[in-house]
Design a protein around this motif. Structure first.
Motif, PDB file in Angstrom:
ATOM      1  N   SER A 261      46.232  35.870  45.874  1.00  0.00           N
ATOM      2  CA  SER A 261      46.674  36.538  47.167  1.00  0.00           C
ATOM      3  C   SER A 261      45.963  37.931  47.305  1.00  0.00           C
ATOM      4  O   SER A 261      46.138  38.723  48.228  1.00  0.00           O
ATOM      5  N   ASP A 262      45.244  38.253  46.245  1.00  0.00           N
ATOM      6  CA  ASP A 262      44.576  39.736  45.993  1.00  0.00           C
ATOM      7  C   ASP A 262      43.160  39.448  46.378  1.00  0.00           C
ATOM      8  O   ASP A 262      42.397  38.493  46.031  1.00  0.00           O
ATOM      9  N   PRO A 263      42.457  40.116  47.367  1.00  0.00           N
ATOM     10  CA  PRO A 263      41.368  39.875  48.098  1.00  0.00           C
ATOM     11  C   PRO A 263      40.158  39.939  47.189  1.00  0.00           C
ATOM     12  O   PRO A 263      39.288  39.152  47.269  1.00  0.00           O
ATOM     13  N   HIS A 264      40.179  40.995  46.364  1.00  0.00           N
ATOM     14  CA  HIS A 264      39.161  40.899  45.145  1.00  0.00           C
ATOM     15  C   HIS A 264      39.962  40.808  43.812  1.00  0.00           C
ATOM     16  O   HIS A 264      39.861  41.744  42.852  1.00  0.00           O
ATOM     17  N   ASN A 265      40.501  39.649  43.369  1.00  0.00           N
ATOM     18  CA  ASN A 265      41.051  39.386  42.189  1.00  0.00           C
ATOM     19  C   ASN A 265      40.304  39.585  41.028  1.00  0.00           C
ATOM     20  O   ASN A 265      39.425  38.889  40.927  1.00  0.00           O
ATOM     21  N   ALA A 266      40.737  40.524  40.262  1.00  0.00           N
ATOM     22  CA  ALA A 266      40.029  41.090  39.185  1.00  0.00           C
ATOM     23  C   ALA A 266      40.138  39.693  37.947  1.00  0.00           C
ATOM     24  O   ALA A 266      39.217  39.923  36.947  1.00  0.00           O
ATOM     25  N   THR A 267      41.108  39.115  38.006  1.00  0.00           N
ATOM     26  CA  THR A 267      41.188  37.840  37.058  1.00  0.00           C
ATOM     27  C   THR A 267      39.968  37.036  37.142  1.00  0.00           C
ATOM     28  O   THR A 267      39.640  36.480  36.151  1.00  0.00           O
ATOM     29  N   ARG A 268      39.277  36.908  38.196  1.00  0.00           N
ATOM     30  CA  ARG A 268      37.960  36.190  38.384  1.00  0.00           C
ATOM     31  C   ARG A 268      36.814  37.145  37.992  1.00  0.00           C
ATOM     32  O   ARG A 268      35.518  36.296  37.816  1.00  0.00           O
ATOM     33  N   GLY A 269      36.946  38.137  36.969  1.00  0.00           N
ATOM     34  CA  GLY A 269      35.764  38.678  36.396  1.00  0.00           C
ATOM     35  C   GLY A 269      35.338  39.673  37.273  1.00  0.00           C
ATOM     36  O   GLY A 269      35.591  40.196  38.409  1.00  0.00           O
TER      37      GLY A 269
ATOM     38  N   ALA B 202      37.739  49.440  36.889  1.00  0.00           N
ATOM     39  CA  ALA B 202      39.222  50.014  36.661  1.00  0.00           C
ATOM     40  C   ALA B 202      40.158  49.146  36.695  1.00  0.00           C
ATOM     41  O   ALA B 202      41.269  49.352  36.149  1.00  0.00           O
ATOM     42  N   HIS B 203      39.992  47.532  36.771  1.00  0.00           N
ATOM     43  CA  HIS B 203      40.867  46.582  36.400  1.00  0.00           C
ATOM     44  C   HIS B 203      40.438  45.920  35.211  1.00  0.00           C
ATOM     45  O   HIS B 203      41.149  44.943  35.020  1.00  0.00           O
ATOM     46  N   ILE B 204      39.514  46.190  34.398  1.00  0.00           N
ATOM     47  CA  ILE B 204      38.929  45.837  33.009  1.00  0.00           C
ATOM     48  C   ILE B 204      39.123  46.589  32.069  1.00  0.00           C
ATOM     49  O   ILE B 204      39.519  46.345  31.060  1.00  0.00           O
ATOM     50  N   TRP B 205      38.576  47.597  32.377  1.00  0.00           N
ATOM     51  CA  TRP B 205      38.356  48.561  31.198  1.00  0.00           C
ATOM     52  C   TRP B 205      38.764  49.855  31.230  1.00  0.00           C
ATOM     53  O   TRP B 205      38.665  50.565  32.011  1.00  0.00           O
ATOM     54  N   GLY B 206      39.614  50.374  30.215  1.00  0.00           N
ATOM     55  CA  GLY B 206      40.419  51.755  29.951  1.00  0.00           C
ATOM     56  C   GLY B 206      41.722  51.355  29.343  1.00  0.00           C
ATOM     57  O   GLY B 206      42.093  50.224  28.870  1.00  0.00           O
ATOM     58  N   ASN B 207      42.395  52.341  28.991  1.00  0.00           N
ATOM     59  CA  ASN B 207      43.833  52.511  28.243  1.00  0.00           C
ATOM     60  C   ASN B 207      44.803  52.373  29.617  1.00  0.00           C
ATOM     61  O   ASN B 207      44.715  52.569  30.866  1.00  0.00           O
TER      62      ASN B 207
ATOM     63  N   LYS C 296      51.360  48.770  30.331  1.00  0.00           N
ATOM     64  CA  LYS C 296      50.550  48.022  29.500  1.00  0.00           C
ATOM     65  C   LYS C 296      50.369  46.339  30.093  1.00  0.00           C
ATOM     66  O   LYS C 296      49.477  45.616  29.674  1.00  0.00           O
ATOM     67  N   SER C 297      51.373  46.088  31.012  1.00  0.00           N
ATOM     68  CA  SER C 297      51.506  44.578  31.376  1.00  0.00           C
ATOM     69  C   SER C 297      50.478  44.411  32.517  1.00  0.00           C
ATOM     70  O   SER C 297      50.502  43.251  32.883  1.00  0.00           O
ATOM     71  N   ILE C 298      50.078  45.231  33.079  1.00  0.00           N
ATOM     72  CA  ILE C 298      49.222  45.118  34.361  1.00  0.00           C
ATOM     73  C   ILE C 298      47.792  45.058  33.913  1.00  0.00           C
ATOM     74  O   ILE C 298      47.159  45.994  33.039  1.00  0.00           O
ATOM     75  N   LEU C 299      46.904  44.743  34.868  1.00  0.00           N
ATOM     76  CA  LEU C 299      45.576  44.824  34.490  1.00  0.00           C
ATOM     77  C   LEU C 299      44.642  46.245  34.876  1.00  0.00           C
ATOM     78  O   LEU C 299      43.680  46.774  34.258  1.00  0.00           O
ATOM     79  N   PRO C 300      45.086  46.942  35.812  1.00  0.00           N
ATOM     80  CA  PRO C 300      44.602  48.460  36.223  1.00  0.00           C
ATOM     81  C   PRO C 300      44.787  49.303  35.062  1.00  0.00           C
ATOM     82  O   PRO C 300      45.850  49.384  34.400  1.00  0.00           O
ATOM     83  N   ALA C 301      43.588  50.064  34.868  1.00  0.00           N
ATOM     84  CA  ALA C 301      43.466  50.911  33.643  1.00  0.00           C
ATOM     85  C   ALA C 301      42.763  52.281  34.027  1.00  0.00           C
ATOM     86  O   ALA C 301      42.409  52.455  35.222  1.00  0.00           O
ATOM     87  N   GLN C 302      43.222  53.350  33.329  1.00  0.00           N
ATOM     88  CA  GLN C 302      42.496  54.615  33.168  1.00  0.00           C
ATOM     89  C   GLN C 302      41.083  54.335  32.928  1.00  0.00           C
ATOM     90  O   GLN C 302      40.820  54.224  31.934  1.00  0.00           O
ATOM     91  N   ASN C 303      40.092  54.942  33.849  1.00  0.00           N
ATOM     92  CA  ASN C 303      38.597  54.715  33.594  1.00  0.00           C
ATOM     93  C   ASN C 303      38.146  56.214  33.750  1.00  0.00           C
ATOM     94  O   ASN C 303      38.117  56.433  35.125  1.00  0.00           O
ATOM     95  N   HIS C 304      37.448  56.804  32.927  1.00  0.00           N
ATOM     96  CA  HIS C 304      37.134  58.343  32.875  1.00  0.00           C
ATOM     97  C   HIS C 304      35.836  58.235  33.896  1.00  0.00           C
ATOM     98  O   HIS C 304      35.591  58.886  34.928  1.00  0.00           O
TER      99      HIS C 304
ATOM    100  N   GLY D 187      38.133  60.518  41.884  1.00  0.00           N
ATOM    101  CA  GLY D 187      39.608  60.678  41.514  1.00  0.00           C
ATOM    102  C   GLY D 187      40.333  59.511  41.458  1.00  0.00           C
ATOM    103  O   GLY D 187      41.617  59.431  41.316  1.00  0.00           O
ATOM    104  N   GLU D 188      39.390  58.481  41.777  1.00  0.00           N
ATOM    105  CA  GLU D 188      40.315  57.095  41.915  1.00  0.00           C
ATOM    106  C   GLU D 188      40.331  56.060  40.602  1.00  0.00           C
ATOM    107  O   GLU D 188      40.840  55.084  40.795  1.00  0.00           O
ATOM    108  N   GLY D 189      40.042  56.614  39.627  1.00  0.00           N
ATOM    109  CA  GLY D 189      39.846  55.743  38.222  1.00  0.00           C
ATOM    110  C   GLY D 189      41.114  55.885  37.440  1.00  0.00           C
ATOM    111  O   GLY D 189      41.234  55.260  36.616  1.00  0.00           O
TER     112      GLY D 189
END
Length: 345
Positions: free
Chosen positions: A131-139, A230-235, A240-248, A256-258
């Motif tokens: 249901s997410d328009p840009h579903n990061a689960t698809r890569g 920002a949904h794949i790489w970062g801490n 920790k249970s969601i895909l969004p991450a902190q990305n420098h 500032g959106e990372g």
């Protein structure tokens, strides 16, 4: 009666298969390609690459400076406008600021702000599912740009109708943008950025057009990185249970959106990042300036105690990237930040 019960059960079971609320989730699907988008995106990126080449070979320095300024204006049209103001309502803006941000948003041209807001509200409600328009689960590619090259998943169409957009539909500034989208966006995003360099300081048509395309495509991809990188790489210091991450890098490029793990945990915070991140958060500085100027008000933020409690409860134990728990962050600077934001609350 038995047949009626059986039919009801079947309908419920069928309906449950389309409910995609638990991330990460990506059911098998057959993509339906939008060939017109393939053509336009291909041309735009090829023109942008040529524009980048011209930046180093023949463009005037005034054109490069103009491109740099327009890039940051475009960023603010997305970050301070479509994202933090209209999608999440993290602060309120007076009419002059709304008009400025609408024009900046038109300069960015990522569809109308109304469509952008609907997709982003849907993204937050059903993040990283079908249901997410840009579903990061698809890569990476799909969440970056692939989702714009295929028809929307049926769940996106279905649940998109459930998103409350009444505040946006009743906003006179956004109604104006949507009504006059083609001439307004055409003029602000493409015509004026080409005409101004040519007629104001004698840039060539070839340089002006292709460097305008470079600025436009660069802004597109910077925004796309928030959906992909920002949904794949970062801490993940807050959840920790969601895909969004902190990305420098994404934070630096996107004004500032990372700081995305924080943002998905606290989407109502106008800073879109924990305290201490203003070095990479130009959007927050812009909103703070507008608040000082009197155009922005009712800035919403999260208290230090709530941030710490959430990080301790669900975070991965890492620092927030120049945020809470980062021992390298200068204590005096952080203390000043605490005082400033305490006044805002």
């Amino acid at each position: 009666m038995a047949q009626t019960v059986q039919r009801t059960t079947t309908v419920v079971e069928e309906e449950s298969r389309t409910v995609t609320l638990v991330a990460p989730q990506a059911s098998p699907r057959k993509y339906q390609y939008i060939y017109f988008n393939f053509l336009t995106f291909s041309y735009a990126h090829l023109a942008a690459l040529y524009g980048l080449y011209l930046c180093f070979t023949s463009a005037k320095w005034t054109t490069l400076l103009f491109c740099f300024v327009l890039f940051h204006m475009s960023n603010l049209g997305i970050t301070a406008g479509a994202h933090r103001l209209w999608t999440h309502k993290t602060y309120k803006a007076k009419m002059p600021l709304e008009i400025v941000l609408m024009l900046f948003n038109s300069l960015a041209f990522q569809n109308t702000a109304t469509n952008w807001i609907r997709d982003h509200r849907l993204h937050h409600k059903y993040s990283d599912t079908d249901s997410d328009p840009h579903n990061a689960t698809r890569g990476f590619f799909y969440s970056h740009v692939g989702w714009l090259l295929v028809k929307k998943h049926p769940d996106v169409l279905k649940y998109g109708k459930t998103i409350d957009m009444s505040d946006i539909y009743n906003n006179p500034v956004l109604k104006f943008q949507k009504k006059y989208a083609i001439p307004l966006i055409g003029a602000v995003c493409f015509a004026l950025p080409t005409l101004i360099p040519v007629y104001c300081w004698g840039e060539t048509w070839n340089n002006a057009w292709h460097i305008a395309m470079f600025r436009y495509v660069l802004n597109l991809n910077v925004t796309f990185l928030v959906n992909s990188a920002a949904h794949i790489w970062g801490n993940k210091p807050y959840d920790k249970s969601i895909l969004p991450a902190q990305n420098h890098m994404v934070s630096f490029l996107s004004s500032g959106e990372g700081f995305h793990n924080y943002h998905h945990v606290f989407p109502w915070d106008y800073r879109s990042a924990e305290l201490g991140n203003n070095y990479l958060n130009l959007t927050t500085l812009f909103i703070d300036f507008c608040a000082w100027f009197g155009w922005a008000y009712d800035l919403k933020s999260v208290s230090e105690e709530i941030i710490k409690q959430r990080a301790e409860r669900t975070g991965d134990g890492s620092s927030g990237v120049w945020g809470w728990g980062d021992k390298d962050l200068d204590h005096d600077i952080k203390s000043k930040a605490n005082i400033f934001y305490a006044k805002q609350e």
